[in-house]
Design a protein around this motif. Structure first.
Motif, PDB file in Angstrom:
ATOM      1  N   GLY B  39       0.815  -1.217   0.000  1.00 30.24           N
ATOM      2  CA  GLY B  39       0.000   0.000   0.000  1.00 30.24           C
ATOM      3  C   GLY B  39       0.845   1.261   0.000  1.00 30.24           C
ATOM      4  N   LEU B  40       2.113   1.129   0.453  1.00 24.87           N
ATOM      5  CA  LEU B  40       3.023   2.279   0.473  1.00 24.87           C
ATOM      6  C   LEU B  40       3.849   2.354  -0.807  1.00 24.87           C
ATOM      7  CD1 LEU B  40       4.274   1.731   4.134  1.00 24.87           C
ATOM      8  CD2 LEU B  40       2.719   3.542   3.383  1.00 24.87           C
ATOM      9  N   ASN B  41       3.666   1.366  -1.705  1.00 22.63           N
ATOM     10  CA  ASN B  41       4.421   1.305  -2.963  1.00 22.63           C
ATOM     11  C   ASN B  41       5.931   1.470  -2.712  1.00 22.63           C
ATOM     12  OD1 ASN B  41       4.994   1.191  -5.717  1.00 22.63           O
ATOM     13  ND2 ASN B  41       4.691   3.391  -6.005  1.00 22.63           N
ATOM     14  N   THR B  42       6.407   0.741  -1.711  1.00 24.08           N
ATOM     15  CA  THR B  42       7.826   0.814  -1.365  1.00 24.08           C
ATOM     16  C   THR B  42       8.330  -0.600  -1.085  1.00 24.08           C
ATOM     17  OG1 THR B  42       7.435   2.995  -0.391  1.00 24.08           O
ATOM     18  CG2 THR B  42       9.501   1.934   0.190  1.00 24.08           C
ATOM     19  N   ILE B  43       9.508  -0.920  -1.619  1.00 23.52           N
ATOM     20  CA  ILE B  43      10.049  -2.274  -1.500  1.00 23.52           C
ATOM     21  C   ILE B  43      11.153  -2.346  -0.437  1.00 23.52           C
ATOM     22  CG2 ILE B  43      11.178  -4.165  -2.767  1.00 23.52           C
ATOM     23  CD1 ILE B  43      10.243  -2.577  -5.346  1.00 23.52           C
ATOM     24  N   GLU B  44      12.059  -1.374  -0.474  1.00 27.58           N
ATOM     25  CA  GLU B  44      13.206  -1.364   0.437  1.00 27.58           C
ATOM     26  C   GLU B  44      13.426   0.056   0.936  1.00 27.58           C
ATOM     27  OE1 GLU B  44      16.330  -2.629  -2.166  1.00 27.58           O
ATOM     28  OE2 GLU B  44      15.670  -4.717  -2.199  1.00 27.58           O
ATOM     29  N   LYS B  45      14.170   0.176   2.036  1.00 23.63           N
ATOM     30  CA  LYS B  45      14.572   1.523   2.457  1.00 23.63           C
ATOM     31  C   LYS B  45      16.071   1.551   2.705  1.00 23.63           C
ATOM     32  CE  LYS B  45      13.704   1.364   7.459  1.00 23.63           C
ATOM     33  NZ  LYS B  45      13.161   2.174   8.560  1.00 23.63           N
ATOM     34  N   ALA B  46      16.669   2.705   2.433  1.00 21.32           N
ATOM     35  CA  ALA B  46      18.108   2.882   2.611  1.00 21.32           C
ATOM     36  C   ALA B  46      18.409   3.109   4.092  1.00 21.32           C
ATOM     37  CB  ALA B  46      18.598   4.072   1.787  1.00 21.32           C
ATOM     38  N   VAL B  47      19.464   2.455   4.569  1.00 25.86           N
ATOM     39  CA  VAL B  47      19.835   2.522   5.975  1.00 25.86           C
ATOM     40  C   VAL B  47      21.290   2.992   6.087  1.00 25.86           C
ATOM     41  CG1 VAL B  47      20.106   1.187   8.101  1.00 25.86           C
ATOM     42  CG2 VAL B  47      18.268   0.599   6.493  1.00 25.86           C
ATOM     43  N   ALA B  48      21.499   4.044   6.848  1.00 21.69           N
ATOM     44  CA  ALA B  48      22.873   4.518   7.070  1.00 21.69           C
ATOM     45  C   ALA B  48      23.623   3.515   7.932  1.00 21.69           C
ATOM     46  CB  ALA B  48      22.845   5.889   7.748  1.00 21.69           C
ATOM     47  N   GLY B  49      24.908   3.308   7.638  1.00 21.38           N
ATOM     48  CA  GLY B  49      25.736   2.403   8.428  1.00 21.38           C
ATOM     49  C   GLY B  49      25.999   2.973   9.813  1.00 21.38           C
ATOM     50  N   ARG B  50      26.636   2.163  10.666  1.00 16.76           N
ATOM     51  CA  ARG B  50      26.842   2.590  12.055  1.00 16.76           C
ATOM     52  C   ARG B  50      27.749   3.817  12.144  1.00 16.76           C
ATOM     53  NH1 ARG B  50      26.718   4.630  15.856  1.00 16.76           N
ATOM     54  NH2 ARG B  50      26.747   3.987  18.048  1.00 16.76           N
ATOM     55  N   ASP B  51      28.626   3.999  11.149  1.00 10.83           N
ATOM     56  CA  ASP B  51      29.531   5.155  11.213  1.00 10.83           C
ATOM     57  C   ASP B  51      29.033   6.323  10.359  1.00 10.83           C
ATOM     58  OD1 ASP B  51      30.063   4.197   8.684  1.00 10.83           O
ATOM     59  OD2 ASP B  51      32.239   4.042   8.950  1.00 10.83           O
ATOM     60  N   GLU B  52      27.747   6.306  10.024  1.00 13.02           N
ATOM     61  CA  GLU B  52      27.181   7.404   9.238  1.00 13.02           C
ATOM     62  C   GLU B  52      26.129   8.143  10.048  1.00 13.02           C
ATOM     63  OE1 GLU B  52      27.033   6.517   4.765  1.00 13.02           O
ATOM     64  OE2 GLU B  52      26.205   4.717   5.695  1.00 13.02           O
ATOM     65  N   ASP B  53      25.931   9.400   9.698  1.00 13.08           N
ATOM     66  CA  ASP B  53      24.842  10.185  10.271  1.00 13.08           C
ATOM     67  C   ASP B  53      24.515  11.313   9.287  1.00 13.08           C
ATOM     68  OD1 ASP B  53      26.773  12.181  10.662  1.00 13.08           O
ATOM     69  OD2 ASP B  53      27.077  11.687  12.771  1.00 13.08           O
ATOM     70  N   ALA B  54      23.659  12.233   9.714  1.00  5.38           N
ATOM     71  CA  ALA B  54      23.233  13.295   8.792  1.00  5.38           C
ATOM     72  C   ALA B  54      24.425  14.141   8.343  1.00  5.38           C
ATOM     73  CB  ALA B  54      22.169  14.165   9.463  1.00  5.38           C
ATOM     74  N   ILE B  55      25.432  14.287   9.208  1.00  2.00           N
ATOM     75  CA  ILE B  55      26.610  15.078   8.842  1.00  2.00           C
ATOM     76  C   ILE B  55      27.426  14.367   7.765  1.00  2.00           C
ATOM     77  CG2 ILE B  55      28.891  15.839   9.683  1.00  2.00           C
ATOM     78  CD1 ILE B  55      27.542  16.673  12.295  1.00  2.00           C
ATOM     79  N   THR B  56      27.741  13.097   7.967  1.00  2.00           N
ATOM     80  CA  THR B  56      28.615  12.406   7.001  1.00  2.00           C
ATOM     81  C   THR B  56      27.922  12.253   5.649  1.00  2.00           C
ATOM     82  OG1 THR B  56      27.934  10.149   7.616  1.00  2.00           O
ATOM     83  CG2 THR B  56      29.730  11.130   8.877  1.00  2.00           C
ATOM     84  N   MET B  57      26.618  11.989   5.674  1.00  2.00           N
ATOM     85  CA  MET B  57      25.890  11.854   4.401  1.00  2.00           C
ATOM     86  C   MET B  57      25.788  13.205   3.700  1.00  2.00           C
ATOM     87  SD  MET B  57      22.878   9.112   5.148  1.00  2.00           S
ATOM     88  CE  MET B  57      21.914  10.338   5.963  1.00  2.00           C
ATOM     89  N   GLY B  58      25.506  14.249   4.481  1.00  2.00           N
ATOM     90  CA  GLY B  58      25.417  15.595   3.908  1.00  2.00           C
ATOM     91  C   GLY B  58      26.761  16.027   3.328  1.00  2.00           C
ATOM     92  N   TRP B  59      27.846  15.629   4.007  1.00  2.00           N
ATOM     93  CA  TRP B  59      29.192  15.938   3.510  1.00  2.00           C
ATOM     94  C   TRP B  59      29.398  15.345   2.114  1.00  2.00           C
ATOM     95  CZ3 TRP B  59      32.876  12.309   2.131  1.00  2.00           C
ATOM     96  CH2 TRP B  59      34.151  12.795   1.842  1.00  2.00           C
ATOM     97  N   GLU B  60      29.028  14.073   1.929  1.00  2.00           N
ATOM     98  CA  GLU B  60      29.287  13.443   0.620  1.00  2.00           C
ATOM     99  C   GLU B  60      28.414  14.059  -0.476  1.00  2.00           C
ATOM    100  OE1 GLU B  60      30.164   9.342   0.549  1.00  2.00           O
ATOM    101  OE2 GLU B  60      29.827   9.136  -1.589  1.00  2.00           O
ATOM    102  N   ALA B  61      27.160  14.350  -0.161  1.00  2.00           N
ATOM    103  CA  ALA B  61      26.297  14.999  -1.152  1.00  2.00           C
ATOM    104  C   ALA B  61      26.867  16.364  -1.532  1.00  2.00           C
ATOM    105  CB  ALA B  61      24.875  15.143  -0.603  1.00  2.00           C
ATOM    106  N   ALA B  62      27.351  17.101  -0.531  1.00  2.00           N
ATOM    107  CA  ALA B  62      27.920  18.432  -0.788  1.00  2.00           C
ATOM    108  C   ALA B  62      29.226  18.333  -1.575  1.00  2.00           C
ATOM    109  CB  ALA B  62      28.151  19.164   0.540  1.00  2.00           C
ATOM    110  N   LEU B  63      30.019  17.310  -1.273  1.00  2.00           N
ATOM    111  CA  LEU B  63      31.267  17.094  -2.031  1.00  2.00           C
ATOM    112  C   LEU B  63      30.937  16.865  -3.511  1.00  2.00           C
ATOM    113  CD1 LEU B  63      34.420  16.543  -1.749  1.00  2.00           C
ATOM    114  CD2 LEU B  63      33.800  14.126  -1.696  1.00  2.00           C
ATOM    115  N   ASN B  64      29.903  16.079  -3.771  1.00  2.00           N
ATOM    116  CA  ASN B  64      29.486  15.832  -5.158  1.00  2.00           C
ATOM    117  C   ASN B  64      28.986  17.126  -5.824  1.00  2.00           C
ATOM    118  OD1 ASN B  64      30.143  13.114  -5.192  1.00  2.00           O
ATOM    119  ND2 ASN B  64      28.151  12.476  -4.400  1.00  2.00           N
ATOM    120  N   ALA B  65      28.267  17.943  -5.063  1.00  2.00           N
ATOM    121  CA  ALA B  65      27.787  19.226  -5.608  1.00  2.00           C
ATOM    122  C   ALA B  65      28.974  20.134  -5.949  1.00  2.00           C
ATOM    123  CB  ALA B  65      26.854  19.904  -4.604  1.00  2.00           C
ATOM    124  N   LEU B  66      29.992  20.120  -5.094  1.00  2.00           N
ATOM    125  CA  LEU B  66      31.197  20.930  -5.353  1.00  2.00           C
ATOM    126  C   LEU B  66      31.943  20.439  -6.595  1.00  2.00           C
ATOM    127  CD1 LEU B  66      32.855  21.579  -1.863  1.00  2.00           C
ATOM    128  CD2 LEU B  66      32.335  23.299  -3.588  1.00  2.00           C
TER     129      LEU B  66
END
Lengths: 137, 351
Positions: B39-66
């Protein structure tokens, strides 16, 4: 609180961006950076960054980690050789299973959590290495 | 000329963590019906690893933008970080990322909170700051390791990912902001009180009075402001709390689903909150052609929605391959079970 906040702050650029120094007299790279070249004693140094891909040389797995690192077990400690500068650094591997590790594999730097000073203290971030992301183009 | 038209996206980037939790694992652990994730039309969800958080993920997205923008990080005059999963309750995430990317110290930097749309508010702020000449470039990051009470319906979709955009003058942009409009009200559809680890929500109340009313009002407000209509757009990207709501709101607004599907990622990675609609925009920019027009409508509970009209320029083609595309991160995945997910997201109680 067990960690030295001052030390973490002082070392943040070498942890976040792999800041190092190159000796202008003997041309060796000092990582972590120091104020005196640990190879020839010169103070004639320039700041550089080693943020580059690397090849895996060797590794070891820590299954019994010290305080602050327990949740990150197993911790894969590795020596990698940077592709451009040929500098060898000690780092951690991430986003990889133990049976996927192969000598010589190409790796790239990523910012990750390294340890936590309990639930209330500071979180330490640093560069780790992961297998290079496969790209479709 | 509207202030938006002087500004545009100079670089974009995304990040999706390696791990995926199949939703049938949540069915298995908590005794849901197998029909619930369908009913949610969703199969899987992405899970951050134990050494990841909003900062580390945001860093990589920003690095790609740069990488795509190809600019000196020191020219960024504002780092605006939208999240509802700050690693620290008090201490900015934006400064860690700004320091790690070499942007500090001559910059503004702050974390913003408005449920899932803080990063979109950041986008509007960056447009204002660039259009006024106050900053040359603004870095906008949406990043979340979304929390959900274990066993709550929300757990099916609460996921982890990040998206980042560098906003600059339109003459350098891969996509120009044609117009934008925001619609907010006090609507208590979803919240998390202080010291409480998981958010609560108003079940069905999150639908019509919250998601649908605000997005439809924002998009209609944009149409009224610009005279544009659904036929004028090549893509429509809405906030995607699940895989069905964006298709429903598109239909109600008159967009065919073919314009929604290219930017709809929730079926494969879940709802990444502040990255939800923005990672859809990142994927569309990965594939877009010059001259195409994009509707972007993020939403955040509490509640509010923004609507943007964005026109792609010739410069998009030269920058698409300069950093990993969203699909590269989608293709990198390792399936995990509920036990590893519980460890990685730190929901096992330890002392």
């Amino acid at each position: 609180m067990k960690y030295s906040i001052a030390r973490y702050w002082r070392e943040r650029h070498s942890h976040y961006r792999l800041k190092a120094v190159r000796c202008l007299d003997c041309n060796r790279v000092n990582y972590p950076p120091s104020t005196i070249c640990r190879y020839c004693g010169s103070k004639n140094l320039e700041e550089i960054e080693l943020f580059e891909q690397a090849r895996l040389l060797t590794w070891s797995v820590i299954h019994a980690a010290t305080e602050g690192f327990e949740d990150y077990k197993p911790i894969i400690i590795a020596i990698v050789e940077l592709v451009d500068s040929k500098v060898k650094i000690l780092t951690q591997l991430t986003d990889i299973d133990l049976d996927e590790i192969k000598p010589g594999m190409l790796l790239e730097p990523v910012l990750r959590r390294v340890s936590e000073d309990d639930a209330t203290g500071i979180i330490q971030y640093a560069i780790k290495y992961r297998p290079v992301l496969k790209r479709g183009d | 000329m509207k202030p938006e038209e002087n500004t545009g996206i100079v670089g974009w980037g995304a990040y999706i963590p390696r791990y995926r939790l199949p939703l049938k694992e949540i069915v298995r652990i908590w005794g849901f019906s197998e029909e619930t994730p369908k009913g949610l039309n969703t199969i899987e969800k992405a899970v951050a690893g134990r050494d990841e958080d909003a900062i580390t993920m945001g860093w990589e997205a920003a690095l790609n933008a740069l990488k795509r923008a190809g600019i000196d990080p020191k020219l960024i005059g504002g780092v605006w970080f939208g999240t509802e999963s700050k690693p620290y309750a008090v201490k900015p995430s934006a400064t860690v990322i700004a320091e790690a990317l070499g942007i500090t110290p001559d910059t503004m930097a702050t974390d913003l909170e408005f449920a899932c749309r803080a990063a979109s508010e950041s986008l509007r702020l960056s447009i204002a700051a660039v259009a006024s000449g106050m900053v040359k470039y603004g870095l906008v990051i949406g990043s979340d390791t979304a929390q959900a009470n274990p066993g709550d319906i929300l757990e099916f979709t609460a996921s982890s990912a990040a998206a980042a955009f560098i906003v600059g003058l339109s003459k350098e942009a891969v996509a120009v902001f044609e117009a934008s409009y925001t619609y907010v009200t006090d609507t208590p559809d979803f919240w998390r009180r202080a010291y409480i680890p998981y958010p609560l929500h108003g079940e069905a109340f999150t639908g019509q009075p919250a998601y649908f009313h605000h997005i439809e009002s924002a998009v209609r407000g944009l149409f009224k402001k610009t005279g544009l209509k659904p036929d004028d757009f090549d893509y429509a990207i809405f906030h995607q709390p699940n895989g069905t709501f964006p298709l429903r709101v598109a239909k109600r607004l008159g967009f065919p689903k073919e314009k929604v599907l290219p930017g709809l990622l929730t079926p494969y990675i879940g709802n990444s909150y502040n990255a939800s609609a923005l990672i859809g925009l990142a994927k569309v920019l990965d594939e877009a052609k010059p001259g195409q027009r994009i509707l972007l409508a993020p939403f955040g509970s509490g509640a509010g929605s923004d609507a943007y009209s964005i026109v792609v320029t010739e410069k998009v083609l030269e920058r698409q391959a300069k950093a990993p595309r969203v699909v590269d991160y989608l293709n990198r995945k390792k399936i995990i079970d509920y036990a590893l997910y519980a460890k990685y997201r730190n929901i096992i109680k330890k002392i």
